[in-house]
Enzyme design. Structure first.
Site, PDB file in Angstrom:
ATOM      1  CE  LYS A 118      -1.981   2.833   3.010  1.00 14.79           C
ATOM      2  NZ  LYS A 118      -2.095   4.029   2.164  1.00 14.79           N
TER       3      LYS A 118
ATOM      4  CB  CYS B 186      12.954   9.907   7.456  1.00 12.38           C
ATOM      5  SG  CYS B 186      13.849   8.807   6.345  1.00 12.38           S
TER       6      CYS B 186
ATOM      7  CD  GLU C 122      13.807   1.392   8.910  1.00 13.15           C
ATOM      8  OE1 GLU C 122      14.226   2.432   9.445  1.00 13.15           O
ATOM      9  OE2 GLU C 122      14.401   0.302   8.979  1.00 13.15           O
TER      10      GLU C 122
ATOM     11  CD  GLU D 268       9.325  13.125  11.567  1.00 13.60           C
ATOM     12  OE1 GLU D 268       8.231  12.575  11.753  1.00 13.60           O
ATOM     13  OE2 GLU D 268      10.238  12.605  10.894  1.00 13.60           O
TER      14      GLU D 268
HETATM   15  P1  NDP Z   1       2.102   7.988   8.048  1.00 14.44           P
HETATM   16  O1  NDP Z   1       2.532   7.240   9.244  1.00 14.44           O
HETATM   17  O2  NDP Z   1       0.980   8.927   8.165  1.00 14.44           O
HETATM   18  O3  NDP Z   1       1.744   7.024   6.847  1.00 14.44           O
HETATM   19  C1  NDP Z   1       2.628   6.046   6.344  1.00 14.44           C
HETATM   20  C2  NDP Z   1       1.824   4.978   5.623  1.00 14.44           C
HETATM   21  O4  NDP Z   1       1.018   4.279   6.575  1.00 14.44           O
HETATM   22  C3  NDP Z   1       0.861   5.533   4.594  1.00 14.44           C
HETATM   23  O5  NDP Z   1       0.775   4.642   3.503  1.00 14.44           O
HETATM   24  C4  NDP Z   1      -0.430   5.587   5.374  1.00 14.44           C
HETATM   25  O6  NDP Z   1      -1.567   5.603   4.566  1.00 14.44           O
HETATM   26  C5  NDP Z   1      -0.332   4.302   6.167  1.00 14.44           C
HETATM   27  N1  NDP Z   1      -1.204   4.241   7.327  1.00 14.44           N
HETATM   28  C6  NDP Z   1      -1.811   5.256   7.987  1.00 14.44           C
HETATM   29  N2  NDP Z   1      -2.569   4.769   9.008  1.00 14.44           N
HETATM   30  C7  NDP Z   1      -2.429   3.434   8.994  1.00 14.44           C
HETATM   31  C8  NDP Z   1      -2.948   2.366   9.792  1.00 14.44           C
HETATM   32  N3  NDP Z   1      -3.778   2.597  10.807  1.00 14.44           N
HETATM   33  N4  NDP Z   1      -2.596   1.100   9.509  1.00 14.44           N
HETATM   34  C9  NDP Z   1      -1.729   0.861   8.493  1.00 14.44           C
HETATM   35  N5  NDP Z   1      -1.230   1.812   7.682  1.00 14.44           N
HETATM   36  C10 NDP Z   1      -1.557   3.089   7.933  1.00 14.44           C
HETATM   37  O7  NDP Z   1       3.426   8.741   7.534  1.00 14.44           O
HETATM   38  P2  NDP Z   1       3.538   9.765   6.358  1.00 14.44           P
HETATM   39  O8  NDP Z   1       3.021   9.168   5.102  1.00 14.44           O
HETATM   40  O9  NDP Z   1       2.984  11.072   6.833  1.00 14.44           O
HETATM   41  O10 NDP Z   1       5.122   9.868   6.192  1.00 14.44           O
HETATM   42  C11 NDP Z   1       5.921  10.728   6.910  1.00 14.44           C
HETATM   43  C12 NDP Z   1       6.581  10.002   8.067  1.00 14.44           C
HETATM   44  O11 NDP Z   1       7.369   8.938   7.587  1.00 14.44           O
HETATM   45  C13 NDP Z   1       7.534  10.898   8.838  1.00 14.44           C
HETATM   46  O12 NDP Z   1       7.343  10.693  10.211  1.00 14.44           O
HETATM   47  C14 NDP Z   1       8.893  10.392   8.416  1.00 14.44           C
HETATM   48  O13 NDP Z   1       9.916  10.622   9.355  1.00 14.44           O
HETATM   49  C15 NDP Z   1       8.630   8.942   8.226  1.00 14.44           C
HETATM   50  N6  NDP Z   1       9.665   8.343   7.387  1.00 14.44           N
HETATM   51  C16 NDP Z   1      10.585   7.494   7.952  1.00 14.44           C
HETATM   52  C17 NDP Z   1      11.597   6.965   7.197  1.00 14.44           C
HETATM   53  C18 NDP Z   1      12.595   6.024   7.787  1.00 14.44           C
HETATM   54  O14 NDP Z   1      13.271   5.342   7.026  1.00 14.44           O
HETATM   55  N7  NDP Z   1      12.739   5.926   9.096  1.00 14.44           N
HETATM   56  C19 NDP Z   1      11.741   7.289   5.772  1.00 14.44           C
HETATM   57  C20 NDP Z   1      10.727   8.174   5.293  1.00 14.44           C
HETATM   58  C21 NDP Z   1       9.721   8.681   6.075  1.00 14.44           C
HETATM   59  P3  NDP Z   1      -2.266   7.002   4.222  1.00 14.44           P
HETATM   60  O15 NDP Z   1      -1.261   7.801   3.464  1.00 14.44           O
HETATM   61  O16 NDP Z   1      -3.417   6.594   3.413  1.00 14.44           O
HETATM   62  O17 NDP Z   1      -2.642   7.621   5.534  1.00 14.44           O
END
Ligand code: NDP
Length: 481
Positions: A173, A282, A248, A384
């Protein structure tokens, strides 16, 4: 208007509900396509397709799995321009960044694991003439891969490629905020002839689709990249089901600058580590600690260079700072600037929305922002923000800056600038982060383990660690007499 489709069991299909979500172009602030608003029925179809495909994919010779991955890599390279444009429109990032970083790295992920699997070995342990133990590494099953919006195809492929190489089948997803390159990847997989059901891509909202994948009894493994709060929720669902889990998560990365650094290299790299991709990586360094003797010089130079960055339309070659990903995200970032002011911070530059004019006037642009005069433990320096906002702060002693750097709940990455190799290694040893860059930023050998500590995540991706994650070790002990 163009409607994306799910990729299930080798076919592009509409969501069962026939409901769609608007997909925004953040550079214009307008809807430009529609994404399937899939629900648990679509997720279940995808999971069952992946489950059915697992029996043959898991025993497909690795040489053949490798060929599919290498074919996908070369198709991504062939379609680089189209994919980069799609990613830039979907995400708001400058086109040149998508062309030179995101898309080439997505191809590199498939290439790396397409070749890596051919050299992946397990161990054997001899108990002299009594017995021999060997470890079989077998693919776990259907992998659930959930990724965020900031580096859409790169992070998506970073999970999918090792999972497929290891012999898992996948239900993936992408973030609903940036789904376009994942959709184009499904077309590429069809072109590459990937057997049906091996990879399934379901578009839609996290709480619906993400939850269905994480909660499914037929998905024994979850690889998630995203925010710490979402990661905690996923862990709470997956842990009682004893799923294999890689998380991550977020970061609040420190950038430590000592007075004896190579100043010019430090300054130009700090510009990138602060503002690349509008600070929405990130790994960006969002808290910059500068040794006191060079603080005023650094402040003047850093502010001058930052004010000169061109904020504008992502497709314009002059643009260094494109649009942030969405309106709610822009509002969140700006609310942190207000918080910083309330906490006593002084905004040295930026701190506001930018209207870039013309057809892009309703896009989501923020001037790159530098804030000083904040304590290390205020909310602005602990939470963050994930945008083009950094704080700067002087320090005098090594122990002091280590305390500042290690003070947050996060522990993803850090950067250290000094010409003193002994100090560099000592500081690296004492930083509580999964990655430390010394005199560089974002340099990576894909063979190294990647990930954070503390609230930045659990488990490691990258290298053979990822192949370990997508396989289960089984120890076989054979008695010799
Ligand atoms: P989110 O946590 O909001 O979303 C990440 C993914 O999870 C999306 O596909 C989202 O779908 C999905 N999701 C949301 N709710 C659920 C749930 N209840 N169950 C399962 N999946 C769910 O993060 P962001 O997309 O806003 O990304 C930014 C974040 O990612 C920042 O905190 C950043 O630091 C982190 N990040 C970490 C990295 C690392 O390697 N450590 C690398 C890159 C980013 P939907 O979009 O539909 O809500």
């Amino acid at each position: 208007m163009f409607k994306l489709k799910n990729y299930i069991n080798g076919e592009l299909v509409n969501p069962i509900s026939n409901q769609y979500i608007d997909n925004y172009d953040p550079s214009r602030g307008t809807v430009y396509s529609h994404i399937p608003d899939s629900d648990e029925r679509d997720a279940e179809q995808a999971i069952q397709a992946a489950k059915a495909a697992f029996s043959s994919w898991s025993i497909t010779p690795k040489e053949n799995r490798s060929k599919y991955l290498l074919k996908i890599a070369s198709l991504i390279e062939e379609q680089l321009d189209e994919l980069a444009l799609a990613e830039s429109i979907d995400n708001g990032k400058p086109l040149h960044l998508a062309k030179t970083v995101d898309i080439p790295r997505a191809a590199a992920n498939f290439h790396f694991y397409g070749t890596g699997i051919l050299h992946y070995a397990a161990h054997s342990h001899s108990m002299e003439d009594t017995a021999i133990n060997y470890t079989l590494r077998q693919p776990v099953g259907v992998a659930g891969c959930i990724s965020p919006w900031n580096l859409p195809l790169y992070l998506f492929s970073w999970k999918i490629a090792p999972a497929l190489a290891a012999g898992c089948t996948v239900v993936a997803k992408p973030s609903e905020v940036t789904p376009m390159t994942a959709y184009l990847l499904s077309e590429i997989c069809i072109k590459a002839g990937l057997p049906k059901g091996v990879l399934n891509i379901v578009h839609g909202l996290g709480p619906k689709i993400g939850n269905s994948i994480v909660g499914s009894k037929d998905v024994p493994l979850i690889s998630f990249t995203g925010g710490t709060k979402t990661g905690a929720h996923i862990a709470s669902v997956a842990a009682p089901m004893f799923k294999k889990l890689s998380l991550e998560l977020g970061g609040k990365n420190p950038n430590i600058i000592f007075a004896d650094c190579d100043y010019d290299k430090m300054l130009s790299t700090t510009m990138l580590s602060s503002f690349a991709n509008q600070g929405q990586i990130c790994l960006c360094g969002s808290r910059i600690f500068i040794e006191k003797s060079i603080y005023e010089k650094f402040k003047a130079d850093f502010v001058a260079k930052t004010e000169a960055l061109v904020v504008g339309a992502p497709l314009d070659e002059k643009t260094k700072i494109g649009a942030v990903v969405s309106k709610p995200h822009m509002e969140k970032i700006l609310s942190y600037v207000e918080l910083a002011k309330q906490e006593g911070g002084k905004v040295l530059c930026g701190g506001k929305e930018v209207k870039v004019g013309g057809e892009f006037n309703n896009g989501y642009y923020i001037a790159p922002t530098i804030i000083e005069n904040l304590s290390y433990d205020c909310r602005t320096n602990q939470e963050e923000i994930f945008g083009p906002v950094v704080t700067i702060m002087p320090f005098e002693k090594e122990e002091e800056v280590l305390m500042y750097a290690n003070s947050t709940q996060y522990g993803l990455a850090s950067t250290v600038w000094t010409q003193d190799i002994t100090k560099a290694n000592r500081v690296a040893m004492n930083l509580h982060t999964g990655i430390v860059w010394i005199n560089c930023w974002l340099l990576r050998d894909l063979r190294t383990p990647f990930g954070g500590v503390k609230s930045s995540g659990v488990g490691r991706e990258g290298g053979f660690e990822a192949l370990d994650f997508f396989t289960e070790p089984k120890n076989v002990c054979v008695k010799l007499k």
